[in-house]
Motif scaffolding. Structure first.
Motif, PDB file in Angstrom:
ATOM      1  N   ALA A 197      11.593  63.418  63.858  1.00 57.91           N
ATOM      2  CA  ALA A 197      11.273  62.928  65.205  1.00 57.91           C
ATOM      3  C   ALA A 197      10.581  61.581  65.181  1.00 57.91           C
ATOM      4  O   ALA A 197       9.561  61.379  65.828  1.00 57.91           O
ATOM      5  CB  ALA A 197      10.430  63.970  65.945  1.00 57.91           C
ATOM      6  N   LEU A 198      11.129  60.674  64.390  1.00 56.51           N
ATOM      7  CA  LEU A 198      10.498  59.350  64.279  1.00 56.51           C
ATOM      8  C   LEU A 198      11.477  58.222  64.592  1.00 56.51           C
ATOM      9  O   LEU A 198      11.537  57.232  63.854  1.00 56.51           O
ATOM     10  CB  LEU A 198      10.000  59.139  62.841  1.00 56.51           C
ATOM     11  CG  LEU A 198       8.720  59.822  62.417  1.00 56.51           C
ATOM     12  CD1 LEU A 198       8.494  59.626  60.927  1.00 56.51           C
ATOM     13  CD2 LEU A 198       7.550  59.299  63.194  1.00 56.51           C
ATOM     14  N   PRO A 199      12.280  58.339  65.637  1.00 64.48           N
ATOM     15  CA  PRO A 199      13.209  57.245  65.879  1.00 64.48           C
ATOM     16  C   PRO A 199      12.462  55.945  66.151  1.00 64.48           C
ATOM     17  O   PRO A 199      11.453  55.942  66.844  1.00 64.48           O
ATOM     18  CB  PRO A 199      13.999  57.703  67.107  1.00 64.48           C
ATOM     19  CG  PRO A 199      13.184  58.771  67.726  1.00 64.48           C
ATOM     20  CD  PRO A 199      12.351  59.379  66.653  1.00 64.48           C
ATOM     21  N   ARG A 200      12.949  54.908  65.515  1.00 62.78           N
ATOM     22  CA  ARG A 200      12.336  53.586  65.712  1.00 62.78           C
ATOM     23  C   ARG A 200      13.353  52.720  66.436  1.00 62.78           C
ATOM     24  O   ARG A 200      14.193  52.117  65.825  1.00 62.78           O
ATOM     25  CB  ARG A 200      11.952  52.979  64.353  1.00 62.78           C
ATOM     26  CG  ARG A 200      10.787  53.681  63.691  1.00 62.78           C
ATOM     27  CD  ARG A 200      10.792  53.531  62.171  1.00 62.78           C
ATOM     28  NE  ARG A 200      11.652  54.510  61.527  1.00 62.78           N
ATOM     29  CZ  ARG A 200      12.528  54.220  60.577  1.00 62.78           C
ATOM     30  NH1 ARG A 200      12.677  52.998  60.146  1.00 62.78           N
ATOM     31  NH2 ARG A 200      13.282  55.165  60.053  1.00 62.78           N
ATOM     32  N   GLY A 201      13.342  52.724  67.750  1.00 58.28           N
ATOM     33  CA  GLY A 201      14.323  51.972  68.523  1.00 58.28           C
ATOM     34  C   GLY A 201      15.599  52.758  68.700  1.00 58.28           C
ATOM     35  O   GLY A 201      15.632  53.970  68.462  1.00 58.28           O
ATOM     36  N   PRO A 202      16.684  52.084  69.125  1.00 57.50           N
ATOM     37  CA  PRO A 202      17.953  52.780  69.343  1.00 57.50           C
ATOM     38  C   PRO A 202      18.488  53.372  68.047  1.00 57.50           C
ATOM     39  O   PRO A 202      18.186  52.876  66.956  1.00 57.50           O
ATOM     40  CB  PRO A 202      18.892  51.677  69.851  1.00 57.50           C
ATOM     41  CG  PRO A 202      18.094  50.449  69.988  1.00 57.50           C
ATOM     42  CD  PRO A 202      16.745  50.653  69.376  1.00 57.50           C
ATOM     43  N   LEU A 203      19.280  54.455  68.168  1.00 54.47           N
ATOM     44  CA  LEU A 203      19.809  55.132  66.977  1.00 54.47           C
ATOM     45  C   LEU A 203      21.174  54.576  66.591  1.00 54.47           C
ATOM     46  O   LEU A 203      22.034  54.353  67.447  1.00 54.47           O
ATOM     47  CB  LEU A 203      19.937  56.631  67.249  1.00 54.47           C
ATOM     48  CG  LEU A 203      18.629  57.398  67.450  1.00 54.47           C
ATOM     49  CD1 LEU A 203      18.915  58.858  67.770  1.00 54.47           C
ATOM     50  CD2 LEU A 203      17.747  57.298  66.210  1.00 54.47           C
ATOM     51  N   GLY A 204      21.369  54.411  65.285  1.00 51.65           N
ATOM     52  CA  GLY A 204      22.669  53.996  64.782  1.00 51.65           C
ATOM     53  C   GLY A 204      23.612  55.179  64.685  1.00 51.65           C
ATOM     54  O   GLY A 204      23.195  56.345  64.617  1.00 51.65           O
ATOM     55  N   ASP A 205      24.904  54.871  64.652  1.00 49.55           N
ATOM     56  CA  ASP A 205      25.961  55.880  64.533  1.00 49.55           C
ATOM     57  C   ASP A 205      26.225  56.127  63.033  1.00 49.55           C
ATOM     58  O   ASP A 205      26.597  55.195  62.316  1.00 49.55           O
ATOM     59  CB  ASP A 205      27.217  55.340  65.229  1.00 49.55           C
ATOM     60  CG  ASP A 205      28.381  56.319  65.163  1.00 49.55           C
ATOM     61  OD1 ASP A 205      28.307  57.306  64.405  1.00 49.55           O
ATOM     62  OD2 ASP A 205      29.380  56.074  65.867  1.00 49.55           O
ATOM     63  N   PRO A 206      26.038  57.364  62.551  1.00 50.30           N
ATOM     64  CA  PRO A 206      26.287  57.635  61.127  1.00 50.30           C
ATOM     65  C   PRO A 206      27.679  57.194  60.662  1.00 50.30           C
ATOM     66  O   PRO A 206      27.839  56.749  59.520  1.00 50.30           O
ATOM     67  CB  PRO A 206      26.127  59.152  61.020  1.00 50.30           C
ATOM     68  CG  PRO A 206      25.203  59.504  62.131  1.00 50.30           C
ATOM     69  CD  PRO A 206      25.531  58.553  63.257  1.00 50.30           C
ATOM     70  N   ALA A 207      28.685  57.313  61.541  1.00 47.46           N
ATOM     71  CA  ALA A 207      30.052  56.924  61.137  1.00 47.46           C
ATOM     72  C   ALA A 207      30.105  55.433  60.797  1.00 47.46           C
ATOM     73  O   ALA A 207      30.787  55.025  59.843  1.00 47.46           O
ATOM     74  CB  ALA A 207      31.045  57.269  62.244  1.00 47.46           C
ATOM     75  N   ASP A 208      29.391  54.619  61.559  1.00 50.22           N
ATOM     76  CA  ASP A 208      29.348  53.179  61.254  1.00 50.22           C
ATOM     77  C   ASP A 208      28.662  52.941  59.911  1.00 50.22           C
ATOM     78  O   ASP A 208      29.098  52.117  59.102  1.00 50.22           O
ATOM     79  CB  ASP A 208      28.583  52.416  62.339  1.00 50.22           C
ATOM     80  CG  ASP A 208      29.326  52.354  63.657  1.00 50.22           C
ATOM     81  OD1 ASP A 208      30.565  52.553  63.658  1.00 50.22           O
ATOM     82  OD2 ASP A 208      28.671  52.111  64.691  1.00 50.22           O
ATOM     83  N   PHE A 209      27.561  53.671  59.682  1.00 48.27           N
ATOM     84  CA  PHE A 209      26.856  53.539  58.402  1.00 48.27           C
ATOM     85  C   PHE A 209      27.796  53.890  57.246  1.00 48.27           C
ATOM     86  O   PHE A 209      27.838  53.194  56.229  1.00 48.27           O
ATOM     87  CB  PHE A 209      25.622  54.453  58.387  1.00 48.27           C
ATOM     88  CG  PHE A 209      24.841  54.381  57.111  1.00 48.27           C
ATOM     89  CD1 PHE A 209      23.868  53.422  56.923  1.00 48.27           C
ATOM     90  CD2 PHE A 209      25.102  55.270  56.072  1.00 48.27           C
ATOM     91  CE1 PHE A 209      23.166  53.342  55.730  1.00 48.27           C
ATOM     92  CE2 PHE A 209      24.408  55.193  54.881  1.00 48.27           C
ATOM     93  CZ  PHE A 209      23.437  54.234  54.704  1.00 48.27           C
ATOM     94  N   GLY A 210      28.558  54.969  57.430  1.00 49.49           N
ATOM     95  CA  GLY A 210      29.506  55.373  56.389  1.00 49.49           C
ATOM     96  C   GLY A 210      30.508  54.278  56.074  1.00 49.49           C
ATOM     97  O   GLY A 210      30.870  54.067  54.906  1.00 49.49           O
ATOM     98  N   ARG A 211      30.929  53.563  57.083  1.00 55.57           N
ATOM     99  CA  ARG A 211      31.913  52.488  56.860  1.00 55.57           C
ATOM    100  C   ARG A 211      31.283  51.313  56.111  1.00 55.57           C
ATOM    101  O   ARG A 211      31.959  50.630  55.327  1.00 55.57           O
ATOM    102  CB  ARG A 211      32.508  52.037  58.188  1.00 55.57           C
ATOM    103  CG  ARG A 211      33.369  53.113  58.816  1.00 55.57           C
ATOM    104  CD  ARG A 211      34.040  52.657  60.117  1.00 55.57           C
ATOM    105  NE  ARG A 211      34.619  53.807  60.790  1.00 55.57           N
ATOM    106  CZ  ARG A 211      34.142  54.359  61.920  1.00 55.57           C
ATOM    107  NH1 ARG A 211      33.097  53.819  62.524  1.00 55.57           N
ATOM    108  NH2 ARG A 211      34.715  55.412  62.445  1.00 55.57           N
ATOM    109  N   VAL A 212      30.002  51.081  56.341  1.00 62.49           N
ATOM    110  CA  VAL A 212      29.312  50.041  55.571  1.00 62.49           C
ATOM    111  C   VAL A 212      29.263  50.436  54.095  1.00 62.49           C
ATOM    112  O   VAL A 212      29.531  49.625  53.199  1.00 62.49           O
ATOM    113  CB  VAL A 212      27.880  49.802  56.123  1.00 62.49           C
ATOM    114  CG1 VAL A 212      27.101  48.852  55.219  1.00 62.49           C
ATOM    115  CG2 VAL A 212      27.946  49.268  57.548  1.00 62.49           C
ATOM    116  N   VAL A 213      28.951  51.702  53.843  1.00 64.65           N
ATOM    117  CA  VAL A 213      28.936  52.196  52.461  1.00 64.65           C
ATOM    118  C   VAL A 213      30.327  52.042  51.837  1.00 64.65           C
ATOM    119  O   VAL A 213      30.458  51.580  50.694  1.00 64.65           O
ATOM    120  CB  VAL A 213      28.463  53.667  52.415  1.00 64.65           C
ATOM    121  CG1 VAL A 213      28.688  54.273  51.029  1.00 64.65           C
ATOM    122  CG2 VAL A 213      26.994  53.757  52.806  1.00 64.65           C
ATOM    123  N   ALA A 214      31.362  52.411  52.589  1.00 66.97           N
ATOM    124  CA  ALA A 214      32.730  52.305  52.048  1.00 66.97           C
ATOM    125  C   ALA A 214      33.041  50.846  51.707  1.00 66.97           C
ATOM    126  O   ALA A 214      33.667  50.566  50.672  1.00 66.97           O
ATOM    127  CB  ALA A 214      33.738  52.851  53.058  1.00 66.97           C
TER     128      ALA A 214
END
Ligand code: NAD
Length: 240
Positions: A197-214
């Motif tokens: 429960a510590l969101p710092r600002g708007p939340l990112g989309d995990p799917a987008d994060f996954g594409r950065v990793v890819a």
């Protein structure tokens, strides 16, 4: 853009949910064969089914923080698919706690889970990557390596140690065709984020994060190594 990972074999740990799963899915969508692990059988089977709709997938029930597990995961990948090309090292994050409230046992557990586990995975994978003169390693860490989070002292401590080790290792691996980078999430919409429960600002989309990793694990990313890639919606303040 062709990421050039079709037919490559990727191991993504702690990947039945959240950012690990999103990374595995992104690699699967690009045509990589994927091996995942997690502790809970139900979520693991669900993730394996999703991955199986894109590619060949193998799910191994395992606690990646057990010191013996990284070697067994690498062996399982090689046994099933005959090779290993990509490692995405992930583990669950440590509990919240301020610097002076965390004890030795908690610090040791965090260092085991969020530093040593990644080191063990890299150490076990490297002989296979070196053998083929090609490899991609991405460690999922946190934006806290750039800007420590006051209430997550355990995470801040273990992950900055891992970053120091990884920066050193990247230089040792580059001439073998192996890159090693850190993907550093800020707040993303996952169960972990709901739990602490510590969101710092708007939340990112995990799917987008996954594409950065890819992308970091792709052929065209061959000259990116020893880097930290912040995925935090400009939340961290600092120039380095
Ligand atoms: P999550 O809790 O949503 O998912 C974690 C996944 O890892 C699950 O599949 C779980 O089963 C698996 N897992 C946990 N411990 C494991 C273990 N010991 N062995 C095998 N599998 C295990 O978490 P998340 O939000 O995806 O976070 C992933 C990592 O990124 C964590 O280290 C977290 O601290 C870090 N992180 C997350 C955020 C965020 O906003 N979500 C931000 C910064 C850092």
């Amino acid at each position: 853009m062709d990421l050039g990972v079709t037919g490559r074999v990727a191991l993504v740990t702690a990947a039945s949910k959240g950012l690990g799963r999103a990374s595995a899915v992104a690699l699967a969508q690009e045509g990589a064969k994927v091996v995942i692990c997690a502790r809970g059988a139900e979520a693991l089977a669900d993730a394996e089914a999703e991955l199986g709709s894109y590619t060949e997938a193998l799910a191994v029930p395992a606690d990646v923080t057990d010191p013996a597990v990284p070697a067994s995961l690498v062996a399982a990948a090689v046994e099933r698919f005959g090779r290993l090309d990509i490692v995405v090292a992930n583990a669950g994050g440590p509990p919240a706690g301020r610097s002076l409230d965390v004890d030795d046992a908690q610090l040791e557990a965090a260092v085991n889970a969020n530093l040593l586990t990644s080191v063990r995975l890299v150490r076990e994978a490297v002989p296979h990557l070196r053998q083929q003169g090609w490899g991609r390693i991405c460690l999922i860490t946190s934006s806290s390596i750039k800007q420590p989070i006051p209430t997550l002292a355990l995470s801040n401590t273990a992950r900055t140690g891992l970053w120091a080790w990884a920066k050193t290792a990247a230089g040792d691996l580059f001439d073998d065709g192996i890159t090693l980078n850190l993907a550093c999430p800020g707040s993303h919409a996952t169960e972990r984020m709901k739990a602490i429960a510590l969101p710092r600002g708007p939340l990112g989309d995990p799917a987008d994060f996954g594409r950065v990793v890819a992308f970091l694990c792709s052929e065209p990313a061959k000259f990116i190594s020893g880097s930290t890639v912040l995925v935090d919606g400009a939340h961290s303040v600092g120039l380095v």
